[in-house]
Scaffold this motif. Structure first.
Motif, PDB file in Angstrom:
ATOM      1  N   GLY A   1      25.741  -0.690  27.342  1.00 51.54           N
ATOM      2  CA  GLY A   1      26.957  -0.687  28.136  1.00 51.54           C
ATOM      3  C   GLY A   1      26.623  -0.749  29.608  1.00 51.54           C
ATOM      4  O   GLY A   1      25.661  -1.409  30.013  1.00 51.54           O
TER       5      GLY A   1
ATOM      6  N   THR B   1      21.918  -3.112  28.391  1.00 53.85           N
ATOM      7  CA  THR B   1      22.426  -2.137  29.349  1.00 53.85           C
ATOM      8  C   THR B   1      22.411  -2.725  30.751  1.00 53.85           C
ATOM      9  O   THR B   1      21.386  -3.226  31.207  1.00 53.85           O
ATOM     10  CB  THR B   1      21.576  -0.853  29.325  1.00 53.85           C
ATOM     11  OG1 THR B   1      21.561  -0.310  28.001  1.00 53.85           O
ATOM     12  CG2 THR B   1      22.142   0.184  30.292  1.00 53.85           C
TER      13      THR B   1
ATOM     14  N   LYS C   1      29.219   4.049  30.429  1.00 54.51           N
ATOM     15  CA  LYS C   1      30.366   3.580  29.657  1.00 54.51           C
ATOM     16  C   LYS C   1      29.905   2.588  28.611  1.00 54.51           C
ATOM     17  O   LYS C   1      29.218   1.606  28.906  1.00 54.51           O
ATOM     18  CB  LYS C   1      31.393   2.916  30.573  1.00 54.51           C
ATOM     19  CG  LYS C   1      32.668   2.481  29.852  1.00 54.51           C
ATOM     20  CD  LYS C   1      33.696   1.941  30.836  1.00 54.51           C
ATOM     21  CE  LYS C   1      34.996   1.558  30.131  1.00 54.51           C
ATOM     22  NZ  LYS C   1      36.014   1.066  31.079  1.00 54.51           N
ATOM     23  N   GLY C   2      30.267   2.860  27.360  1.00 56.48           N
ATOM     24  CA  GLY C   2      29.879   1.966  26.281  1.00 56.48           C
ATOM     25  C   GLY C   2      30.380   2.465  24.942  1.00 56.48           C
ATOM     26  O   GLY C   2      30.864   3.599  24.820  1.00 56.48           O
ATOM     27  N   SER C   3      30.281   1.615  23.936  1.00 56.34           N
ATOM     28  CA  SER C   3      30.724   1.970  22.588  1.00 56.34           C
ATOM     29  C   SER C   3      29.949   3.175  22.064  1.00 56.34           C
ATOM     30  O   SER C   3      28.745   3.289  22.264  1.00 56.34           O
ATOM     31  CB  SER C   3      30.511   0.768  21.656  1.00 56.34           C
ATOM     32  OG  SER C   3      30.825   1.102  20.323  1.00 56.34           O
TER      33      SER C   3
ATOM     34  N   ILE D   1      24.759   6.220  25.902  1.00 57.62           N
ATOM     35  CA  ILE D   1      25.377   4.995  25.362  1.00 57.62           C
ATOM     36  C   ILE D   1      24.333   4.284  24.488  1.00 57.62           C
ATOM     37  O   ILE D   1      23.730   3.286  24.905  1.00 57.62           O
ATOM     38  CB  ILE D   1      25.901   4.077  26.487  1.00 57.62           C
ATOM     39  CG1 ILE D   1      24.882   3.945  27.640  1.00 57.62           C
ATOM     40  CG2 ILE D   1      27.226   4.598  27.027  1.00 57.62           C
ATOM     41  CD1 ILE D   1      25.282   2.933  28.690  1.00 57.62           C
TER      42      ILE D   1
ATOM     43  N   ASP E   1      35.282   6.565  26.148  1.00 58.18           N
ATOM     44  CA  ASP E   1      33.973   5.949  25.992  1.00 58.18           C
ATOM     45  C   ASP E   1      33.132   6.057  27.269  1.00 58.18           C
ATOM     46  O   ASP E   1      32.211   5.273  27.492  1.00 58.18           O
ATOM     47  CB  ASP E   1      34.116   4.474  25.610  1.00 58.18           C
ATOM     48  CG  ASP E   1      34.890   3.657  26.649  1.00 58.18           C
ATOM     49  OD1 ASP E   1      35.345   4.256  27.650  1.00 58.18           O
ATOM     50  OD2 ASP E   1      35.029   2.436  26.464  1.00 58.18           O
TER      51      ASP E   1
END
Length: 241
Positions: free
Chosen positions: A133, A99, A153-155, A129, A204
């Motif tokens: 991210g 992160t 923001k991340g998968s 997240i 996302d």
């Protein structure tokens, strides 16, 4: 949804449980490293153990420093906290290979509860997240009427389960456990700071915004007041709001 009625002792116990959960892993790794140093004479294993001890000690220290501000008194009543200190403990706690943390805030002292809210929202943003991210933290305005904007923001980004209800002081069962205490506590801090918190998700990216609650409206969707005590003298549990 049912209003959560939580005794002060239960609140403190759940927060202590949360802090212990965060610290026990690196402390356990330090113990394991010391055992290797005592029992293994292989030079490569001793080097590995020393490296493990160093990294785990830094991690334990970072988590305790973060908890001291996010959950602790961090000064006398009415004290202010430097946003630079909030950034420092946040980077120590969360910025790693998984992160990344971006931080944009003025160099200023802000009221204690508003900084505590910011740190708790950073923790909630990391939960949004789970695969890692980027967390972008922006603080604008002055200490009396700031806007706290966090984007995660991340998968597989998602608004953490039950977080909005718990921040409003409610849950499906009317109870809260050690997993949900962070969001519940963040709601308490938001109301104490006069701040409203909203969540949004698009693709996302999860956005968390905290800003002063409009005049005449409850901060952070404050739950309804508990009913008056029954006339027979029995008194219900007191809600922490």
């Amino acid at each position: 949804m049912t209003t959560v009625n939580l005794e002060a002792l239960d609140l403190s116990a759940l927060l202590c449980s949360r802090v212990c959960h965060d610290v026990i892993s690196p402390v356990g790794a330090i113990v394991n490293g010391l055992e290797v140093l005592e029992d293994d004479q292989d030079e490569s294993m001793r080097d590995f153990a020393l490296d493990l001890i160093r990294k785990s000690a830094r991690q334990a220290s970072a988590r305790l420093q973060f908890a001291r501000i996010a959950f602790g008194a961090a000064g006398s009543a009415g004290a202010s906290i430097d946003l630079a200190d909030a950034e420092k403990v946040s980077r120590g706690m969360f910025a790693d290979d998984k992160t990344q943390l971006a931080w944009s805030a003025p160099q200023a002292l802000f009221p204690k509860n508003k900084v505590k809210l910011l740190l708790n929202l950073v923790m909630i943003a990391t939960q949004a997240i789970p695969r890692g991210g980027l967390i972008d933290v922006t603080v604008s305005g002055d200490g009396e009427a700031p806007t706290l904007l966090l984007t995660a923001k991340g998968s597989h980004a998602r608004i953490p389960p039950h977080v909005e209800a718990l921040m409003a002081g409610t849950s499906e069962t009317g109870t809260v456990d050690a997993h949900g205490i962070l969001a519940f506590y963040a709601g308490l801090v938001a109301r104490a700071a006069g701040m409203g918190v909203t969540f949004a998700i698009e693709g996302d990216t999860v956005t968390i915004r905290a800003e002063p609650a409009p005049a005449g409206q409850p901060a952070a969707e404050e739950p309804a007041a508990a009913p008056a005590p029954p006339s027979d003298g029995d008194s219900p549990d007191t809600a922490l709001a």
